[in-house]
Motif scaffolding. Structure first.
Motif, short mmCIF file in Angstrom:
data_model
loop_
_atom_site.label_atom_id
_atom_site.label_comp_id
_atom_site.label_asym_id
_atom_site.label_seq_id
_atom_site.Cartn_x
_atom_site.Cartn_y
_atom_site.Cartn_z
N PHE A 24 0.83 -1.22 0.00
CA PHE A 24 0.00 0.00 0.00
C PHE A 24 0.86 1.27 0.00
CE2 PHE A 24 -2.20 -3.44 2.11
CZ PHE A 24 -3.34 -3.53 1.33
N CYS A 25 0.41 2.27 -0.75
CA CYS A 25 1.09 3.58 -0.76
C CYS A 25 0.01 4.66 -0.73
CB CYS A 25 1.91 3.77 -2.03
SG CYS A 25 3.26 2.61 -2.15
N GLU A 26 0.35 5.81 -0.17
CA GLU A 26 -0.63 6.89 -0.15
C GLU A 26 -0.91 7.35 -1.57
OE1 GLU A 26 0.16 10.32 2.41
OE2 GLU A 26 -1.15 11.39 1.00
N LYS A 27 0.16 7.53 -2.36
CA LYS A 27 -0.03 7.86 -3.78
C LYS A 27 1.08 7.17 -4.59
CE LYS A 27 1.32 12.03 -5.15
NZ LYS A 27 2.09 13.31 -5.23
N ILE A 28 0.84 7.07 -5.87
CA ILE A 28 1.79 6.32 -6.71
C ILE A 28 2.81 7.26 -7.33
CG2 ILE A 28 1.98 4.82 -8.77
CD1 ILE A 28 0.52 3.52 -6.34
N CYS A 29 4.08 6.96 -7.16
CA CYS A 29 5.14 7.78 -7.75
C CYS A 29 5.29 7.41 -9.23
CB CYS A 29 6.46 7.55 -7.02
SG CYS A 29 6.32 7.77 -5.24
N TYR A 31 7.63 6.98 -11.28
CA TYR A 31 8.76 6.17 -11.76
C TYR A 31 8.72 4.74 -11.21
CZ TYR A 31 10.40 7.25 -7.05
OH TYR A 31 10.49 7.38 -5.70
N CYS A 32 7.72 4.44 -10.38
CA CYS A 32 7.77 3.21 -9.58
C CYS A 32 7.20 2.01 -10.34
CB CYS A 32 6.97 3.41 -8.30
SG CYS A 32 6.90 1.93 -7.30
N ASP A 33 7.95 0.91 -10.38
CA ASP A 33 7.41 -0.31 -11.00
C ASP A 33 7.29 -1.46 -9.99
OD1 ASP A 33 10.05 -1.15 -10.79
OD2 ASP A 33 9.95 -2.26 -12.68
N PHE A 34 7.21 -1.12 -8.70
CA PHE A 34 6.98 -2.17 -7.70
C PHE A 34 5.51 -2.59 -7.72
CE2 PHE A 34 10.50 0.12 -5.17
CZ PHE A 34 11.48 -0.63 -5.81
N ASN A 35 5.21 -3.68 -7.02
CA ASN A 35 3.83 -4.12 -6.91
C ASN A 35 3.16 -3.32 -5.79
OD1 ASN A 35 1.59 -5.70 -7.52
ND2 ASN A 35 2.09 -7.17 -5.91
N GLY A 73 9.04 -4.59 3.45
CA GLY A 73 9.21 -3.69 2.31
C GLY A 73 7.90 -3.47 1.59
N GLY A 74 7.96 -2.75 0.48
CA GLY A 74 6.69 -2.49 -0.19
C GLY A 74 6.87 -1.89 -1.56
N GLY A 75 5.83 -1.10 -1.99
CA GLY A 75 4.86 -0.44 -1.15
C GLY A 75 5.50 0.37 -0.01
N THR A 76 4.65 0.64 0.95
CA THR A 76 5.08 1.44 2.08
C THR A 76 4.65 0.77 3.39
OG1 THR A 76 4.59 3.37 0.69
CG2 THR A 76 5.08 3.80 2.99
N GLY A 145 7.18 13.05 -7.75
CA GLY A 145 5.80 12.80 -7.30
C GLY A 145 5.71 12.32 -5.87
N ARG A 146 6.70 12.66 -5.05
CA ARG A 146 6.69 12.18 -3.66
C ARG A 146 5.67 12.97 -2.82
NH1 ARG A 146 9.37 7.43 -3.02
NH2 ARG A 146 8.90 7.90 -0.85
N ASN A 147 5.21 12.34 -1.73
CA ASN A 147 4.25 13.06 -0.89
C ASN A 147 4.94 13.74 0.29
OD1 ASN A 147 4.88 10.88 0.64
ND2 ASN A 147 2.77 10.31 1.15
S1 SF4 Z 1 8.31 4.55 -4.94
FE1 SF4 Z 1 7.69 3.75 -2.93
S2 SF4 Z 1 6.16 5.23 -2.20
FE2 SF4 Z 1 6.36 5.60 -4.40
S3 SF4 Z 1 4.77 4.31 -5.32
FE3 SF4 Z 1 6.62 3.09 -5.29
S4 SF4 Z 1 6.53 1.89 -3.45
FE4 SF4 Z 1 5.04 3.57 -3.24
#
Ligand code: SF4
Length: 397
Positions: A24-29, A31-35, A73-76, A145-147
């Motif tokens: 889970f993340c508050e918002k999606i960055c 550049y991020c390609d994680f699940n 790890g994550g996500g957040t 795009g960080r929060n």
């Molecule tokens: S970079 Fe980190 S905080 Fe941003 S969307 Fe991806 S997992 Fe979430």
């Protein structure tokens, strides 16, 4: 005498690591390609119960293992609430044999950190925190795009500095479109102010399916020039070496004896179990990957499952695959490939098997080799993908 907790048995134990993916993340960055998922907070309670179930069902097979590292790890991971985190940790504690002194790390988002989170981390034994700071420059943070902004980041680092935790890592990103060398230098210098033992410096990559990848193809953003990346890379080395940080892995710097034990276990192909959607496991050459879909993961865990039903991929690595992975992972490390170790593992002489290629890479100043080991030069680290592809081709011939 050592007192054994529930499910802890006497006798020899094999070392094992645990990775827990909190998607889970508050918002999606961009550049991020994680699940990862955002705006699905209503799924967090069901997800937590699913995770606990997965942790329990796997424990039977690993009752003879000793957990030496746990990584959230994550996500957040810092996004979920304290009670959910306690439940997840309790399920590990009650189902696995934990080593007396295990590394227990969590990735946090600077915007999430407060006193109550820190108190909880201390209570459940978290002893390493990795902060997704990325930059101290507000323009760069906005682009990413960080929060959080620089003020929030500094506040969270100060909170950590004054807490019980002394094993702290900061993540910083370089090679961001429009990032200047001065902006990068300032971020590195800001990091030094905190005297943390560990820094991860990631070169931004433009991965398919990310917003940045689309923006790049539509010419809304531009990749930094090669010489700009080289300058940032060299500056990083100069600043960190001058301040007693050693580049023990391509993207990771640590003060003496402060390397990440969990990550070193990945790079040394040790055994680990991954829990949560999209997480990977490696047990004695067998690789498993969980299904990525959060909803499917929850649905499957609600039913009576056996661990194999959660996997979207299971494979036993061939000797070739093991060799490719071994070469790639070890070349990422400062120590490089130790020739005797290679020979022991693959019954093959490294310098003979790759003789022509080693000569070519050596002549191009990409590797340094002596009778005992082979590692990447500074130039080689910058061109590591090219070198890995050369080894992969040669091994697959
Ligand atoms: S970079 Fe980190 S905080 Fe941003 S969307 Fe991806 S997992 Fe979430």
């Amino acid at each position: 005498m050592k007192i054994l907790k529930k499910n802890q048995i006497s006798g020899p134990h094999k070392d094992l690591s645990i990775y827990i993916h909190i998607p889970f993340c508050e918002k999606i960055c961009p550049y991020c390609d994680f699940n990862k998922y955002s705006k699905v907070d209503e799924l967090i309670p069901d997800f937590t119960q699913s995770l606990i179930k997965e942790i329990q069902i796997n424990s039977k097979e690993f009752k003879n293992s000793k957990i030496v590292t746990i990584s959230l790890g994550g996500g957040t991971p810092s996004y979920i609430n304290n009670q959910d985190l306690i439940s997840v940790f309790d399920s590990i504690k009650n189902n696995y044999y934990l080593d007396d002194e295990f590394e227990f790390s969590i990735e946090i988002n600077p915007a999430d950190l407060d006193d109550s989170k820190l108190e909880l981390y201390e209570e459940i034994g978290i002893n390493r925190v990795s902060v997704g700071g990325q930059s101290f420059d507000n323009k760069i943070l906005k682009k990413l795009g960080r929060n959080h902004d620089s003020e929030i980041l500094i506040k969270s680092l100060e909170l950590l500095s004054n807490s019980y935790i002394d094993n702290i890592n900061l993540d910083l990103i370089f090679g961001v479109p429009s990032q200047t060398l001065t902006q990068w230098e300032n971020s590195l210098k800001m990091f030094l102010n905190f005297s943390f033992p560990h820094l991860s410096t990631y070169l931004l990559t433009f991965e398919p399916k990310t917003k940045f990848y689309k923006d790049l193809n539509q010419r809304r953003i531009f990749e930094p020039k090669e010489n700009e990346i080289i300058n940032m890379f060299n500056l990083t080395k100069e600043i960190l070496n001058n301040n007693n940080y050693s580049q023990y892995e391509i993207s990771n710097w640590a003060k003496k004896d402060r390397e990440s034990i969990h990550n070193l276990r990945y790079w040394n192909s040790e055994n680990y179990l991954g829990f949560g959607p999209g997480s990977s496991s490696h047990i004695d050459g067998r690789r498993m990957k969980n299904i990525s879909s959060l909803k499917k993961y929850i649905q499957l865990c609600k039913n009576k499952i056996n661990p194999d039903e959660l996997y979207s991929e299971i494979s036993t690595m061939t000797e070739e695959e093991k060799m490719i992975e071994y070469v790639m992972l070890n070349l990422r490390l400062k120590k490089g490939i130790e020739h005797e170790d290679f020979q022991r593992k693959f019954d093959n002489v490294f310098t003979l098997k790759f003789r022509d290629m080693l000569e070519e890479l050596n002549n191009n100043f990409l590797i340094k080799s002596n009778s005992k080991s082979t590692s990447l030069t500074n130039k080689g680290k910058l061109l590591s993908d090219y070198i890995f592809s050369k080894f992969t081709e040669e091994i697959s011939l």
